[in-house]
Write an enzyme that holds these catalytic residues in place. Structure first.
Site, PDB file in Angstrom:
ATOM      1  CG  ASP A 140      -1.921  -1.094   1.224  1.00  0.00           C
ATOM      2  OD1 ASP A 140      -2.341  -1.515   0.134  1.00  0.00           O
ATOM      3  OD2 ASP A 140      -2.294  -1.544   2.317  1.00  0.00           O
ATOM      4  NE  ARG A 141      -1.446   7.365  -1.441  1.00  0.00           N
ATOM      5  CZ  ARG A 141      -1.558   8.582  -0.891  1.00  0.00           C
ATOM      6  NH1 ARG A 141      -0.601   9.462  -1.059  1.00  0.00           N
ATOM      7  NH2 ARG A 141      -2.626   8.915  -0.209  1.00  0.00           N
TER       8      ARG A 141
END
Length: 179
Positions: free
Chosen positions: A42-43
């Site tokens: 995930d970012r």
């Protein structure tokens, strides 16, 4: 070819972004042409991201049938007690079903690079670090698991996928691995 990248916080696990303004992507790290992420991170998570130009290898690494362990260090808000740790070890009920059992233990604060932006710190709320080893890869799984037992994740760093470890690789840097 198999590459380990220490993905910094805030970077998307793709090479382009069509949003306005564009967000940071893997294109900024001078990776060899033809490599693609093996799985995702995930970012708002950091750490080990594998990339490969070998589709068969990427499939072997990501295929759930192989149950390749993924190791994470999670800074959580609150203090883990025996009940919460047992719940994480046994599997947590999430909206998309019960998670597989996970290996979970508390660890000392790891020697990591500073995060930009820094994790918020509150004097009145303690935090702790957990090491979690999962053998499945649901979307935002570690964050959802820790939240389900009352320990929201503040920082999440993946340190290993199967036999491949992040080691001393600095954020934004990469190295070629033996596959």
């Amino acid at each position: 070819m198999l590459i380990a990248l220490n993905k910094p916080w805030g970077v998307l696990c793709q090479f382009t972004d069509r949003s306005t303004p564009p967000r940071p992507t893997l294109a900024a790290f001078g990776l060899p042409p033809g490599v693609y992420p093996v799985g995702r991170l995930d970012r708002d998570s950091e750490g080990l991201l594998l990339l490969s130009d070998d589709g068969a290898l990427a499939h072997r690494i990501t295929d759930p049938r192989h149950k390749l362990p993924k190791t994470y260090w999670a800074q959580v808000e609150g203090m883990p007690d025996a009940r919460r740790l047992a719940a994480l070890r046994d599997g947590v009920e999430l909206r998309d079903g019960r998670t597989r059992p996970a290996a979970v233990r508390t660890i000392a604060t790891p020697a990591l690079w500073p995060r930009d932006p820094p994790v918020r710190h509150r004097e009145t709320v303690p935090d702790a670090w957990l090491e979690l080893v999962l053998r499945e890869g649901r979307n935002r799984q570690v964050r959802r698991m820790t939240a389900a037992v009352g320990l929201p994740t503040l920082r999440l760093v993946r340190v290993a996928i199967g036999p491949w470890r992040l080691g001393e690789l600095a954020p934004g840097h990469w190295r070629e691995l033996d596959d």
